[in-house]
Design a protein around this motif. Sequence first.
Motif, PDB file in Angstrom:
ATOM      1  N   VAL A   1       6.889  -6.038  -7.335  1.00 31.70           N
ATOM      2  CA  VAL A   1       6.164  -6.795  -6.189  1.00 31.70           C
ATOM      3  C   VAL A   1       5.744  -5.870  -5.086  1.00 31.70           C
ATOM      4  CG1 VAL A   1       6.721  -8.138  -4.154  1.00 31.70           C
ATOM      5  CG2 VAL A   1       7.513  -8.789  -6.432  1.00 31.70           C
ATOM      6  N   THR A   2       6.331  -4.745  -4.930  1.00 33.71           N
ATOM      7  CA  THR A   2       6.032  -3.691  -4.021  1.00 33.71           C
ATOM      8  C   THR A   2       4.370  -3.003  -4.596  1.00 33.71           C
ATOM      9  OG1 THR A   2       8.053  -3.055  -3.413  1.00 33.71           O
ATOM     10  CG2 THR A   2       6.448  -1.442  -3.009  1.00 33.71           C
ATOM     11  N   GLN A   3       4.312  -2.709  -5.677  1.00 38.00           N
ATOM     12  CA  GLN A   3       3.059  -2.282  -6.317  1.00 38.00           C
ATOM     13  C   GLN A   3       2.134  -3.381  -5.921  1.00 38.00           C
ATOM     14  OE1 GLN A   3       2.300   0.792  -7.095  1.00 38.00           O
ATOM     15  NE2 GLN A   3       4.186   1.268  -6.169  1.00 38.00           N
ATOM     16  N   LEU A   4       2.345  -4.816  -6.492  1.00 40.24           N
ATOM     17  CA  LEU A   4       1.294  -5.577  -6.237  1.00 40.24           C
ATOM     18  C   LEU A   4       0.967  -5.947  -4.759  1.00 40.24           C
ATOM     19  CD1 LEU A   4       2.777  -8.487  -8.690  1.00 40.24           C
ATOM     20  CD2 LEU A   4       0.723  -7.262  -8.882  1.00 40.24           C
ATOM     21  N   SER A   5       1.931  -5.717  -3.912  1.00 37.52           N
ATOM     22  CA  SER A   5       1.537  -5.574  -2.490  1.00 37.52           C
ATOM     23  C   SER A   5       0.656  -4.562  -1.997  1.00 37.52           C
ATOM     24  CB  SER A   5       2.724  -5.572  -1.538  1.00 37.52           C
ATOM     25  OG  SER A   5       3.494  -6.689  -1.904  1.00 37.52           O
ATOM     26  N   ALA A   6       0.828  -3.463  -2.788  1.00 38.87           N
ATOM     27  CA  ALA A   6      -0.022  -2.333  -2.464  1.00 38.87           C
ATOM     28  C   ALA A   6      -1.620  -2.492  -2.870  1.00 38.87           C
ATOM     29  CB  ALA A   6       0.443  -1.050  -2.826  1.00 38.87           C
ATOM     30  N   ILE A   7      -1.617  -3.137  -4.109  1.00 41.33           N
ATOM     31  CA  ILE A   7      -2.930  -3.404  -4.730  1.00 41.33           C
ATOM     32  C   ILE A   7      -3.512  -4.617  -3.709  1.00 41.33           C
ATOM     33  CG2 ILE A   7      -3.896  -4.733  -6.622  1.00 41.33           C
ATOM     34  CD1 ILE A   7      -1.719  -3.383  -8.380  1.00 41.33           C
ATOM     35  N   ARG A   8      -2.914  -5.415  -3.326  1.00 45.83           N
ATOM     36  CA  ARG A   8      -3.504  -6.612  -2.334  1.00 45.83           C
ATOM     37  C   ARG A   8      -3.987  -5.818  -1.093  1.00 45.83           C
ATOM     38  NH1 ARG A   8       0.085 -11.553  -1.057  1.00 45.83           N
ATOM     39  NH2 ARG A   8       1.521 -10.075  -0.303  1.00 45.83           N
ATOM     40  N   SER A   9      -3.238  -4.913  -0.577  1.00 39.05           N
ATOM     41  CA  SER A   9      -3.693  -4.276   0.670  1.00 39.05           C
ATOM     42  C   SER A   9      -5.041  -3.413   0.320  1.00 39.05           C
ATOM     43  CB  SER A   9      -2.755  -3.443   1.235  1.00 39.05           C
ATOM     44  OG  SER A   9      -1.482  -4.155   1.628  1.00 39.05           O
ATOM     45  N   ALA A  10      -5.004  -3.077  -0.785  1.00 34.02           N
ATOM     46  CA  ALA A  10      -6.211  -2.059  -1.230  1.00 34.02           C
ATOM     47  C   ALA A  10      -7.525  -2.939  -1.427  1.00 34.02           C
ATOM     48  CB  ALA A  10      -5.748  -1.222  -2.431  1.00 34.02           C
ATOM     49  N   VAL A  11      -7.174  -4.124  -1.948  1.00 37.00           N
ATOM     50  CA  VAL A  11      -8.130  -5.113  -2.086  1.00 37.00           C
ATOM     51  C   VAL A  11      -8.929  -5.539  -0.865  1.00 37.00           C
ATOM     52  CG1 VAL A  11      -8.762  -7.269  -2.825  1.00 37.00           C
ATOM     53  CG2 VAL A  11      -7.470  -5.953  -4.438  1.00 37.00           C
ATOM     54  N   ASP A  12      -7.956  -5.961   0.048  1.00 33.78           N
ATOM     55  CA  ASP A  12      -8.528  -6.161   1.441  1.00 33.78           C
ATOM     56  C   ASP A  12      -9.121  -5.241   2.094  1.00 33.78           C
ATOM     57  OD1 ASP A  12      -6.860  -8.756   1.124  1.00 33.78           O
ATOM     58  OD2 ASP A  12      -5.169  -8.100   2.298  1.00 33.78           O
ATOM     59  N   ARG A  13      -8.672  -3.952   2.154  1.00 30.75           N
ATOM     60  CA  ARG A  13      -9.703  -2.664   2.802  1.00 30.75           C
ATOM     61  C   ARG A  13     -10.841  -2.522   1.814  1.00 30.75           C
ATOM     62  NH1 ARG A  13      -4.378  -0.429   2.386  1.00 30.75           N
ATOM     63  NH2 ARG A  13      -5.035   0.755   0.577  1.00 30.75           N
TER      64      ARG A  13
END
Length: 86
Positions: A35-47
């Motif tokens: 989940v931590t890694q998926l959250s990082a991916i989501r943040s990177a997608v948003d950016r």
Amino acid sequence: MEYSQDIKNRLRRLEGQVRGVLRMMEEEKHCKDVVTQLSAIRSAVDRSIGLIVAKNLEACIREANKKGTNAEEAIQEAVQMLVKSR
């Protein structure tokens, strides 16, 4: 719209992150880590979305100024894209 090498590189990194999460799942890593890694991916997608919309908006405003037209429509469209992405 022409996409910069920077944005393409960002998306390639995201692709690698997603593959890493799949590998973590196959290795049965703890859900908290996944989940931590998926959250990082989501943040990177948003950016990445923000960067693409900003570059597109910049190009639209320049074009509107060049044509002597109002850029308000381009701004509203950019805002709507950002709202829809969330």
